[in-house]
Design a protein around this motif. Structure first.
Motif, PDB file in Angstrom:
ATOM      1  N   GLU A   1       0.815  -1.216   0.000  1.00  0.00           N
ATOM      2  CA  GLU A   1       0.000   0.000   0.000  1.00  0.00           C
ATOM      3  C   GLU A   1       0.852   1.270   0.000  1.00  0.00           C
ATOM      4  N   GLU A   2       1.913   1.271   0.815  1.00  0.00           N
ATOM      5  CA  GLU A   2       2.770   2.446   0.930  1.00  0.00           C
ATOM      6  C   GLU A   2       3.444   2.780  -0.404  1.00  0.00           C
ATOM      7  N   ASN A   3       3.775   1.764  -1.175  1.00  0.00           N
ATOM      8  CA  ASN A   3       4.467   1.969  -2.448  1.00  0.00           C
ATOM      9  C   ASN A   3       3.507   2.394  -3.560  1.00  0.00           C
ATOM     10  N   GLN A   4       2.285   1.879  -3.530  1.00  0.00           N
ATOM     11  CA  GLN A   4       1.304   2.223  -4.565  1.00  0.00           C
ATOM     12  C   GLN A   4       1.052   3.730  -4.639  1.00  0.00           C
ATOM     13  N   LYS A   5       1.000   4.356  -3.490  1.00  0.00           N
ATOM     14  CA  LYS A   5       0.693   5.785  -3.430  1.00  0.00           C
ATOM     15  C   LYS A   5       1.717   6.613  -4.218  1.00  0.00           C
ATOM     16  N   THR A   6       2.974   6.208  -4.193  1.00  0.00           N
ATOM     17  CA  THR A   6       4.031   6.907  -4.931  1.00  0.00           C
ATOM     18  C   THR A   6       4.141   6.399  -6.358  1.00  0.00           C
ATOM     19  N   LEU A   7       3.996   5.098  -6.553  1.00  0.00           N
ATOM     20  CA  LEU A   7       4.203   4.514  -7.880  1.00  0.00           C
ATOM     21  C   LEU A   7       3.104   4.868  -8.875  1.00  0.00           C
ATOM     22  N   ALA A   8       1.865   4.952  -8.455  1.00  0.00           N
ATOM     23  CA  ALA A   8       0.765   5.228  -9.395  1.00  0.00           C
ATOM     24  C   ALA A   8       0.994   6.529 -10.175  1.00  0.00           C
ATOM     25  N   PRO A   9       1.212   7.662  -9.518  1.00  0.00           N
ATOM     26  CA  PRO A   9       1.437   8.881 -10.307  1.00  0.00           C
ATOM     27  C   PRO A   9       2.741   8.848 -11.097  1.00  0.00           C
ATOM     28  N   PHE A  10       3.758   8.185 -10.565  1.00  0.00           N
ATOM     29  CA  PHE A  10       5.021   8.073 -11.292  1.00  0.00           C
ATOM     30  C   PHE A  10       4.842   7.272 -12.576  1.00  0.00           C
ATOM     31  N   LEU A  11       4.157   6.135 -12.500  1.00  0.00           N
ATOM     32  CA  LEU A  11       3.937   5.315 -13.695  1.00  0.00           C
ATOM     33  C   LEU A  11       3.094   6.062 -14.727  1.00  0.00           C
ATOM     34  N   GLU A  12       2.146   6.854 -14.269  1.00  0.00           N
ATOM     35  CA  GLU A  12       1.341   7.660 -15.198  1.00  0.00           C
ATOM     36  C   GLU A  12       2.218   8.675 -15.935  1.00  0.00           C
TER      37      GLU A  12
ATOM     38  N   LEU B   1      -0.965 -12.037  -6.377  1.00  0.00           N
ATOM     39  CA  LEU B   1      -1.627 -12.563  -7.569  1.00  0.00           C
ATOM     40  C   LEU B   1      -2.612 -11.542  -8.126  1.00  0.00           C
ATOM     41  N   TYR B   2      -2.545 -11.351  -9.429  1.00  0.00           N
ATOM     42  CA  TYR B   2      -3.392 -10.379 -10.114  1.00  0.00           C
ATOM     43  C   TYR B   2      -4.870 -10.597  -9.815  1.00  0.00           C
ATOM     44  N   ASP B   3      -5.345 -11.820 -10.030  1.00  0.00           N
ATOM     45  CA  ASP B   3      -6.782 -12.099  -9.926  1.00  0.00           C
ATOM     46  C   ASP B   3      -7.278 -12.328  -8.504  1.00  0.00           C
ATOM     47  N   LYS B   4      -6.385 -12.551  -7.557  1.00  0.00           N
ATOM     48  CA  LYS B   4      -6.808 -12.803  -6.177  1.00  0.00           C
ATOM     49  C   LYS B   4      -6.459 -11.678  -5.222  1.00  0.00           C
ATOM     50  N   ASP B   5      -5.418 -10.918  -5.534  1.00  0.00           N
ATOM     51  CA  ASP B   5      -4.941  -9.904  -4.598  1.00  0.00           C
ATOM     52  C   ASP B   5      -5.074  -8.464  -5.086  1.00  0.00           C
ATOM     53  N   LEU B   6      -5.124  -8.269  -6.407  1.00  0.00           N
ATOM     54  CA  LEU B   6      -5.030  -6.904  -6.930  1.00  0.00           C
ATOM     55  C   LEU B   6      -6.312  -6.357  -7.540  1.00  0.00           C
ATOM     56  N   LEU B   7      -7.196  -7.208  -7.979  1.00  0.00           N
ATOM     57  CA  LEU B   7      -8.420  -6.727  -8.619  1.00  0.00           C
ATOM     58  C   LEU B   7      -9.422  -6.192  -7.598  1.00  0.00           C
ATOM     59  N   PRO B   8     -10.271  -5.245  -8.021  1.00  0.00           N
ATOM     60  CA  PRO B   8     -11.285  -4.708  -7.100  1.00  0.00           C
ATOM     61  C   PRO B   8     -12.224  -5.799  -6.602  1.00  0.00           C
ATOM     62  N   ALA B   9     -12.758  -5.599  -5.448  1.00  0.00           N
ATOM     63  CA  ALA B   9     -13.736  -6.481  -4.796  1.00  0.00           C
ATOM     64  C   ALA B   9     -13.100  -7.738  -4.208  1.00  0.00           C
ATOM     65  N   VAL B  10     -12.089  -8.296  -4.842  1.00  0.00           N
ATOM     66  CA  VAL B  10     -11.472  -9.517  -4.312  1.00  0.00           C
ATOM     67  C   VAL B  10     -10.078  -9.273  -3.777  1.00  0.00           C
ATOM     68  N   GLY B  11      -9.449  -8.192  -4.174  1.00  0.00           N
ATOM     69  CA  GLY B  11      -8.038  -7.983  -3.896  1.00  0.00           C
ATOM     70  C   GLY B  11      -7.722  -7.454  -2.518  1.00  0.00           C
ATOM     71  N   LYS B  12      -6.966  -8.230  -1.763  1.00  0.00           N
ATOM     72  CA  LYS B  12      -6.567  -7.790  -0.429  1.00  0.00           C
ATOM     73  C   LYS B  12      -5.552  -6.652  -0.487  1.00  0.00           C
ATOM     74  N   LYS B  13      -4.930  -6.446  -1.639  1.00  0.00           N
ATOM     75  CA  LYS B  13      -3.968  -5.354  -1.809  1.00  0.00           C
ATOM     76  C   LYS B  13      -4.516  -4.239  -2.683  1.00  0.00           C
ATOM     77  N   HIS B  14      -5.813  -4.318  -3.026  1.00  0.00           N
ATOM     78  CA  HIS B  14      -6.414  -3.296  -3.857  1.00  0.00           C
ATOM     79  C   HIS B  14      -6.637  -2.029  -3.035  1.00  0.00           C
ATOM     80  N   THR B  15      -6.124  -0.920  -3.551  1.00  0.00           N
ATOM     81  CA  THR B  15      -6.299   0.386  -2.905  1.00  0.00           C
ATOM     82  C   THR B  15      -6.837   1.363  -3.954  1.00  0.00           C
ATOM     83  N   GLU B  16      -6.964   2.606  -3.571  1.00  0.00           N
ATOM     84  CA  GLU B  16      -7.401   3.631  -4.519  1.00  0.00           C
ATOM     85  C   GLU B  16      -6.382   3.857  -5.637  1.00  0.00           C
ATOM     86  N   TYR B  17      -5.162   3.321  -5.482  1.00  0.00           N
ATOM     87  CA  TYR B  17      -4.097   3.511  -6.470  1.00  0.00           C
ATOM     88  C   TYR B  17      -3.867   2.295  -7.364  1.00  0.00           C
ATOM     89  N   THR B  18      -4.382   1.146  -6.983  1.00  0.00           N
ATOM     90  CA  THR B  18      -4.061  -0.104  -7.673  1.00  0.00           C
ATOM     91  C   THR B  18      -4.442  -0.077  -9.147  1.00  0.00           C
TER      92      THR B  18
END
Length: 166
Positions: free
Chosen positions: A77-88, A106-123
């Motif tokens: 989560e801490e890294n997504q906040k910085t990486l999302a705008p940088f990657l854009e 895992l993309y389909d289990k951890d990152l996608l909305p609704a199922v992703g335990k690592k999904h944040t506003e930046y994912t």
């Protein structure tokens, strides 16, 4: 966000000659990980505007195919906040270069909305910039040095650009 290393010429972590950013911080702690020093979120140096410029300058060379983000774990989560705008910014400035990302999640289990335990506003912002995602934890029992761009057989190479266009 901190980072452990920037490789300005890398041929091991994606197709072609790449610039690679190794971010710091990982909670997965895969046994046999080749980069345990980056598990610590405080390892390395702070990712600053100067760091961003250094990477953008390295990406501007014609022979560079793209950027690879790995770690540590980019989707903490801490890294997504910085990486999302940088990657854009990378995508906007270098639309013909591709972005690869390595994640123990895992993309389909951890990152996608609704199922992703690592999904944040930046994912989704990150995923929309990533062309190729190598996902899955490194599994020492499945280590295979003969496979390209992966450390263990369980890891997948997902072409997100193709998946988005379906």
């Amino acid at each position: 966000m901190n980072y452990g290393e920037i490789k300005k010429i890398d041929i091991a972590n994606g197709e072609g000659v790449r610039v690679s950013l190794f971010v710091s911080g990982c909670r997965i702690h895969c046994p046999g990980c080749f980069n345990t020093c980056t598990w610590n979120f405080d390892y390395g140096k702070p990712f600053t505007q100067e760091t961003e410029k250094e990477i953008m300058d390295a990406l501007s060379r014609d022979f560079i195919s793209g950027l690879t983000i790995l770690g540590g774990e980019p989707f903490e989560e801490e890294n997504q906040k910085t990486l999302a705008p940088f990657l854009e910014k990378v995508k906007a400035q270098f639309p013909k270069k591709n972005i690869w990302c390595y994640s123990g999640y895992l993309y389909d289990k951890d990152l996608l909305p609704a199922v992703g335990k690592k999904h944040t506003e930046y994912t989704e912002r990150m995923l929309n910039c990533i062309d190729v995602l190598v996902d899955g934890p490194f599994v020492l029992a499945e280590k295979d040095i003969s496979i390209q761009f992966r450390g263990s057989r369980n890891q997948r190479i997902l072409n997100l650009k193709t998946m988005r266009s379906l």
